[in-house]
Design a protein around this motif. Structure first.
Motif, PDB file in Angstrom:
ATOM      1  N   THR A 112       1.206 -35.870  51.907  1.00 42.99           N
ATOM      2  CA  THR A 112       1.229 -34.970  53.056  1.00 42.99           C
ATOM      3  C   THR A 112       2.597 -34.311  53.251  1.00 42.99           C
ATOM      4  OG1 THR A 112       1.689 -36.894  54.451  1.00 42.99           O
ATOM      5  CG2 THR A 112      -0.605 -36.179  54.266  1.00 42.99           C
TER       6      THR A 112
ATOM      7  N   TYR B 206      -3.808 -42.919  51.141  1.00 45.54           N
ATOM      8  CA  TYR B 206      -2.762 -42.125  50.491  1.00 45.54           C
ATOM      9  C   TYR B 206      -1.390 -42.562  51.002  1.00 45.54           C
ATOM     10  CZ  TYR B 206      -2.777 -39.725  54.977  1.00 45.54           C
ATOM     11  OH  TYR B 206      -2.711 -39.447  56.313  1.00 45.54           O
TER      12      TYR B 206
ATOM     13  N   LEU C 264      -4.931 -32.141  53.778  1.00 48.42           N
ATOM     14  CA  LEU C 264      -5.806 -33.221  53.317  1.00 48.42           C
ATOM     15  C   LEU C 264      -7.184 -33.097  53.973  1.00 48.42           C
ATOM     16  CD1 LEU C 264      -4.711 -36.948  53.005  1.00 48.42           C
ATOM     17  CD2 LEU C 264      -6.964 -36.325  53.857  1.00 48.42           C
TER      18      LEU C 264
ATOM     19  N   LEU D 178      -8.204 -33.501  45.615  1.00 46.59           N
ATOM     20  CA  LEU D 178      -6.996 -33.687  46.434  1.00 46.59           C
ATOM     21  C   LEU D 178      -5.733 -33.417  45.623  1.00 46.59           C
ATOM     22  CD1 LEU D 178      -8.036 -36.883  48.418  1.00 46.59           C
ATOM     23  CD2 LEU D 178      -7.512 -34.644  49.422  1.00 46.59           C
TER      24      LEU D 178
END
Length: 568
Positions: free
Chosen positions: A504, A499, A519, A538
């Protein structure tokens, strides 16, 4: 004719007539009168103004009169109604207010009041003209000139046409013989309109008086400047350029003050200390200018109307420029999205699911997946520092490097060293990129190099999570940067979540970050899911978390899954 002029610009509600200047998504303009009232705007064909945009609500907003004002009201539309960039439910409209409909690249309306002040003054002139006897002809001539200005303001979409009518009217009011409307450009005055009292166009060179001298005289006094004496004799002008040598009886300079609109505050006129847009210069060789009190008021009104139309033209040109840029960025966005893999493997021993969503029109993230041999796949996720077009261009460059590197998948160190040298040479350290590059073969051997990128997570079939930490510096930061290649053996069913930090660093409405904890929690909850299911989970978790919060960076997520066939 005089009575009709007065009724023409006053609505049945006693307010000045109003119009909507329409800028459609293609950049073309049109004008519609704001009648009848209430005036409904929306997508449905029954509305007074129909907007051909499926994102606009069937009945989006309406304009009506309340307590002597025009008011716009949102009709519970899906995307809302916005005035001057702020969402409203009800708003009292002012001249030049900009109305949008909550979606990009859609219609934009500009509310414009017809020049009622000019018409009220024209009514005064018509009354005076009827009682003036022999002098009535002069007043009626001024009235006709002012009506031409009003007609141009009401019907014309050409700035030059309106400014020409203003010059003609000013010459009729003052009795001057020549008029030059000059606009400021790069600190200098340039002639935009040049006319004589007969309505003939003049060459700009006919002015003869240096514009720099006129500008200095204007700076010394910003209101109506009448010069029946020699105003240039002490301005450092050559003797042959003075009023006496030019045989001028009088000179009149009228500043065009700067009018700012388009904000939540009322339209304001600039103070004398602020820069002007330009000026209206008039002179006469035969007779002094007529600057009686009434004429001064007319000239000031003409100056305000000219300044208003110039401000409207500026706003429209800014909107056109913004639309052109957004259209170009949309093309760039489409091209960039086209560079992403068109399809990802969904069956076999190697499976993948991924997406990249830029925070602006174009982004600096990039991911790709490529089959190198029947028994080996390669994957990459990169994040170029910064945002915007420059980062997007470098992200496109990374794709080329990735495709070249795929021909020699075992030399990960050489590929990243080459990329590091190239970025340093081209960007001189002003741009860098974090890169996670890996290969996976049919035996489950994962080889990766992590150049300063967010540490991916290895999700095991028993729910355990393991970080794949960085193994070197980002590329493009320092010379001779090295990146270590790490090898890991995957078990059947293991997944790797790669990612970018946009995931985040997503914020919620309280300013909290989604973070690696968000996550981790999602990965633990869906550790038995497939790559496609975990990828979708996600993104759903991130969207729910960010409800009402800010997404400040590109979000890229790539999930790889190792699923070898069961032994016979």
């Amino acid at each position: 004719m005089d009575a009709a002029a007065g009724h023409h610009t006053e609505s049945l509600h006693g307010l000045p007539s109003a119009s909507l200047l329409i800028l459609n998504p293609s950049g073309q303009r049109s004008r519609v009168p704001l009648e009848p009232l209430p005036f409904v705007v929306g997508r449905h064909s029954d509305n007074n103004l129909v907007l051909r945009d499926n994102r606009v609500s069937r009945a989006h907003a309406r304009i009506f009169v309340e307590q002597g004002h025009y008011v716009v009201e949102d009709l519970n539309s899906r995307h809302g109604t916005w005035v001057n960039g702020e969402q409203i439910h009800r708003h009292v409209l002012r001249n030049s207010d900009r109305i949008d409909f909550g979606v990009r690249e859609s219609y934009q309306l500009t509310f414009t009041l017809e020049p009622g002040q000019i018409h009220r003054i024209m009514d005064q002139f018509s009354t005076t003209a009827r009682a003036a006897g022999a002098d009535g002809t002069t007043h009626l001539g001024k009235l006709r000139s002012l009506m031409e200005v009003a007609r141009a303001l009401q019907n014309s979409l050409s700035t030059t046409e309106v400014l020409t009518a203003v010059v003609d009217a000013a010459l009729a009011v003052t009795g001057c013989e020549r008029g030059f409307l000059m606009l400021r450009k790069d600190g200098e005055l340039e002639v935009a309109v040049a006319r004589d009292k007969e309505g003939k166009q003049l060459p700009a060179e006919d002015l003869r008086v240096p514009t720099s001298v006129i500008q200095r005289a204007l700076h010394s006094r910003r209101d109506l400047l009448s010069m029946s004496f020699d105003p240039f004799a002490e301005q450092g002008v050559r003797p042959e350029m003075t009023v006496a040598e030019l045989e001028l009886r009088s000179v009149v300079c009228l500043p065009l003050v700067q009018i700012r609109s388009g904000s939540s505050e009322e339209t304001r006129v600039s103070t004398a200390a602020e820069a002007t847009l330009g000026l209206l210069y008039m002179d006469s060789r035969l007779a002094p200018a007529d600057l009686s009190a009434g004429n001064r008021e007319l000239l000031q009104t003409l100056a305000i109307e000219a300044s208003t139309i110039l401000e409207n033209a500026r706003l429209i040109e800014e909107e056109r420029a913004r639309t052109r840029i957004e259209n170009e960025l949309q093309v760039a966005r489409d091209i960039q999205q086209g560079l992403l893999p068109a399809a990802l493997p969904l069956d076999g021993w190697f499976r993948a699911a991924g997406s990249s969503q830029p925070s602006t029109q174009v982004g600096g993230d990039y991911f790709d997946v490529k089959r190198i041999t029947p028994g080996m796949w390669a994957a990459v996720v990169a994040d170029v520092s910064g945002k915007g077009v420059s980062s997007a261009l470098l992200a496109g460059l990374l794709q080329g490097v990735f495709l070249m590197a795929a021909s020699n998948p075992h030399d990960l160190e050489g590929m990243l060293a080459m990329l590091n040298a190239f970025l340093l040479d081209r960007t001189r350290g002003e741009k860098y990129a974090t890169v996670f590059y890996c290969t996976l073969d049919g035996s489950g051997l994962l080889r990766y190099a992590n150049a300063g990128h967010c540490a991916p997570f290895l999700v095991s079939t028993d729910g355990r999570l393991r970080k794949l930490n960085t193994s070197g510096m980002p590329v493009g930061m320092i010379e001779d940067a090295t990146v270590e290649v790490v090898e890991i053996q995957l078990a059947p069913g293991d997944k790797v979540v790669i990612y970018s930090d946009g995931l985040t660093e997503t914020e919620n409405s309280e300013g909290e970050f989604f973070g690696t904890e968000g996550l981790r929690a999602c990965a633990r909850e869906h550790f038995r899911a497939s790559a496609t299911e975990l990828h979708a989970a996600l993104l759903t978790a991130q969207e729910r978390f960010s409800d009402g919060g800010a997404v400040r960076d590109d979000i890229t997520v790539l999930v790889l899954e190792y699923t070898p066939a069961e032994p016979a």
